[in-house]
Write a protein that holds these residues in place. Sequence first.
Motif, short mmCIF file in Angstrom:
data_model
loop_
_atom_site.label_atom_id
_atom_site.label_comp_id
_atom_site.label_asym_id
_atom_site.label_seq_id
_atom_site.Cartn_x
_atom_site.Cartn_y
_atom_site.Cartn_z
N LEU A 32 48.43 73.42 30.16
CA LEU A 32 48.04 71.97 30.51
C LEU A 32 47.06 72.17 31.70
O LEU A 32 47.11 72.98 32.66
CB LEU A 32 49.35 71.44 31.14
N ILE A 33 46.30 71.15 31.85
CA ILE A 33 45.27 71.22 32.70
C ILE A 33 45.55 69.73 33.74
O ILE A 33 45.77 68.95 33.38
CB ILE A 33 43.68 70.43 32.02
N ASP A 34 44.96 70.36 35.09
CA ASP A 34 45.14 69.08 35.93
C ASP A 34 43.84 68.65 36.57
O ASP A 34 43.24 69.39 36.99
CB ASP A 34 45.83 69.78 37.26
N LEU A 35 43.69 67.54 35.91
CA LEU A 35 42.11 66.55 36.08
C LEU A 35 42.38 66.09 37.69
O LEU A 35 43.15 65.51 37.84
CB LEU A 35 41.81 65.81 35.10
N SER A 36 41.03 66.15 38.09
CA SER A 36 40.85 65.29 39.39
C SER A 36 40.66 63.74 38.83
O SER A 36 40.22 63.54 37.74
CB SER A 36 39.60 65.83 40.16
N THR A 37 40.78 63.00 39.77
CA THR A 37 40.27 61.54 39.77
C THR A 37 38.88 61.42 39.06
O THR A 37 38.85 60.68 38.00
CB THR A 37 40.78 60.75 40.84
#
Length: 156
Positions: A32-37
């Motif tokens: 899973l990837i945590d994208l910035s806004t």
Amino acid sequence: MANNRASTKLSPADKEAVMNAIATIKEKLPFLIDLSTEERKSLPKLGDKSRAFVTKALEIATQNPDFLPRSFDLDEMRQDIELFEALYPILLSLTQLQELVDDTSVAVGSEAYAASLMVYNYAKASGRGAGLDSMIDDLGRRFARKSKKIQPQASL
């Protein structure tokens, strides 16, 4: 409190079991990837309307790979689509669960706040002089308004 919609408890054991289940989900999805806004805003989105487009593009690319540049990784495209399709029902299920948890949290929070307001109002009405003055004042700080600074008027 006439409209108490969630009169129940969550045992510590059940809470721990839920947290363990969430940890298991995270463990099973280590990619899973945590994208910035900013990243989220900049990426093209694959929604319901675009799913058919993506499926057709994959089919065209699979049947006619000769027109694609050598650098185009058809297997990577296929893998991305397959992962998207595998994640989609999980996303729908988690979204529904998150909405239910959120709605329940809002409802019980509202019920707790309404009950607290009743306690405060009853205490103000009949608790003065019964050794509750400091506690009533402490509860009342929640409603204290900050004084507005008076702006000096410009002289003409």
